[in-house]
Enzyme design. Sequence first.
Site, short mmCIF file in Angstrom:
data_model
loop_
_atom_site.label_atom_id
_atom_site.label_comp_id
_atom_site.label_asym_id
_atom_site.label_seq_id
_atom_site.Cartn_x
_atom_site.Cartn_y
_atom_site.Cartn_z
N LEU A 41 0.87 -1.20 0.00
CA LEU A 41 0.00 0.00 0.00
C LEU A 41 0.89 1.23 0.00
CD1 LEU A 41 -2.85 0.80 2.54
CD2 LEU A 41 -0.75 2.11 2.62
N ASN A 42 0.50 2.26 -0.77
CA ASN A 42 1.12 3.57 -0.52
C ASN A 42 0.07 4.65 -0.37
OD1 ASN A 42 1.70 2.89 -3.49
ND2 ASN A 42 2.37 4.98 -3.58
N ASP A 43 0.00 5.64 -1.20
CA ASP A 43 -0.80 6.84 -0.90
C ASP A 43 -2.29 6.59 -0.70
OD1 ASP A 43 1.64 7.50 -2.02
OD2 ASP A 43 0.81 8.69 -3.64
N GLN A 59 -3.33 3.46 -3.05
CA GLN A 59 -2.40 2.85 -4.01
C GLN A 59 -2.09 1.43 -3.55
OE1 GLN A 59 -0.44 4.57 -6.99
NE2 GLN A 59 -2.61 5.00 -6.80
N TYR A 102 -2.22 5.60 -10.91
CA TYR A 102 -1.47 6.34 -9.90
C TYR A 102 -2.42 7.22 -9.07
CZ TYR A 102 3.35 5.07 -11.06
OH TYR A 102 4.55 4.42 -11.22
C1 FRU Z 1 3.71 9.25 -4.10
C2 FRU Z 1 3.60 8.70 -5.51
C3 FRU Z 1 2.73 9.57 -6.39
C4 FRU Z 1 2.29 8.61 -7.46
C5 FRU Z 1 2.11 7.34 -6.66
C6 FRU Z 1 2.43 6.07 -7.40
O1 FRU Z 1 4.06 8.27 -3.17
O2 FRU Z 1 4.90 8.55 -6.08
O3 FRU Z 1 3.38 10.71 -6.91
O4 FRU Z 1 1.11 9.00 -8.09
O5 FRU Z 1 2.95 7.45 -5.53
O6 FRU Z 1 2.17 4.96 -6.61
#
Ligand code: FRU
Length: 479
Positions: A41-43, A59, A102
Site C-alpha cells: 500500500l502507498n498513498d 495505491q 497512480y
Molecule cells: C507518491 C507517488 C505519487 C504517485 C504514486 C504512485 O508516493 O509517487 O506521486 O502518483 O505514488 O504509486
Amino acid sequence: MGNMTKEMYEQRMEQEKAKREIVKSDPNRLRFHLQPPVGWLNDPNGLCQVDGVYHIYYQYSPFEPLGGTKLWGHYTTKDFVHFKDHEPFLYADWRYDERGVYSGSAFVEDGMIHFFYTGNVKLFDRDDYDYCNNGREQNTIHMTSKDGFSHTEKELVMTNSDYPADMSTHVRDPKIFKKDGAYYMVLGARDVDSHGLLLMYRSTDLKDWTLFDRLTMPDFGYMWECPDLFELDGELFLVFSPQGLEAKGWDNRNVYQTGYCRLDYDFDTKEYAFSLFQELDRGFDYYAPQSFLDEQGRRIQFGWMGMGDAPYTNAPTIERGWQHALTLPRELRAKDGHLYQTPIVEIEQLRQEKYESSIADFADPGFGKSYEMIVTFAQSAPFSITVDDEATLAYDGSVLRLMMNEGGYGRDERGIEIDAVKNIRLFKDTSSLEIFVNDGWTVFSSRVYSTGEPSVRIEAQGEGTVTMYALDSIEMENA
Ligand code: FRU
C-alpha cells in the site's frame, strides 16, 4: 489492454489465496490502522464521503510487497470503527493507465463524485530510457460515480503534450479545489531542468481544463508530489510532498519530505507568495497525505505511514507478504497560519480499560500492544517515554527526539526544536507509533517492530499526569 485487469487480478487472487492467510497471521498486523489485505500500500487516494459513507481508496499492489503495478484498493466505513474491504476500484486496464493507476482524488458535487487520477504508462519495456524526458506518459484521467463502487468509463483529460513544453514526463496526482464558481486542478510536476513545481489548471465544467498558472519556489526540490490545495480558517494552504530538499539540522531528514505552506494567492492578478515550508510530521514514516471535507465540514487527512524509496527494504512484514499502512485519520485545524493535526474524535470509540496516575507514580498497566497514552506536563521539563525498549521519545528542554533501537530496523533518530512540551498523545498499535505533541502542533509517525514483551516507561524531571486507554481493534468485513 492493460497490465492488471480485473480478470487478471481475480485469477491471481484465487491462485494466491494462501498468501492472504499468511498475512493475517503476522503478529505485526495492525489493529486500528488501515493496511493492505495482502501486498503493498502507498498513498491514500480519492478520499470522500457520500451519503454518510466514507470511501478510502489507496495505491495498492496486491501481489508485490515491495510494490509493482498500482491499482486503487478500496475501504469504506460509516463510523471509523466498522470497515468494509472491497474489491479494487480501479484496475490498470486501459491503454492510458496500463502501468499503474497512480494517485488521484475525488471531488463531490451535487451527489456526483468526480475522480481524477494519473494513468501511468511506460512506453518502452525497459529501464534504459531517459527517466525524465521520454519513455513515460502521465495521463490525467477522469470518471464519475454516484456511489463510489461503480464508475463511468475512463476519459482522458490531458496527456504529456497538453502540459507545458518544458515539463519532464513527471506530472501527476491531480486534486481539485473550487473557488468562486470555478474549478482548479493542481498537479505536481518536475520541469526539464529538474525543478519541482505546481501546475494549476482551471475549468468551469470539470471537463475542459486550461492552464491557469504555475507556482514554484526557488531551490525547492526537483519534484513536488501529491499537492493538496484547500482553504481552512480563511487561509489557503498547500500541502505537498517535495522531493530533493536538503537536510538541515533536524529538518528534512527523511528521503522525501511532506509539509505545507500558506499560500497568499490573488486569483485575479495571479500574484502569489508562499510562507515558510513546515514539515507536517517528524517521524520516519509519513508521506503523500491527502485531505477532504466530510459532510460535517471537517477537513480530514490520511497519510501514508511509509516512505517512498526509503533504503529500508528489510521491514519484517515483507516476508509475510505485505507492507505499509495508512496513518490514523487526522482532523486538520488552522490557527495563526499553523496546521494542527488531531486524530478524529471517532477513534475514542476504541477506548477500553482506563488507567490514570501522576507521572511520579506511573506503573505500566500492561495494556499490551495497542493503547493510547496521554501525558500532560504541569511544567515543561526534560522527560523520556520508552516503548517496548525499542523507541524512545526524549526531550532535553530544547529538542524533542524520537530514537529507535532494533525495532526501528536501521533508522536512528528524528527530532524538532521546541520551546516547551505541554502534552503528548501517543498511539501505539502493534507495529506503529503516532505521537501528537502539544495538541497536534507536530506529530511523529513511525513503524516500529518490537519483538520482546510490550512495555512502556516514563521518566520526567517535572510533574504531570498520565492517562492511558487500552485500544480495541477496528472491525473489518470482507465485502
Ligand atoms: C507518491 C507517488 C505519487 C504517485 C504514486 C504512485 O508516493 O509517487 O506521486 O502518483 O505514488 O504509486
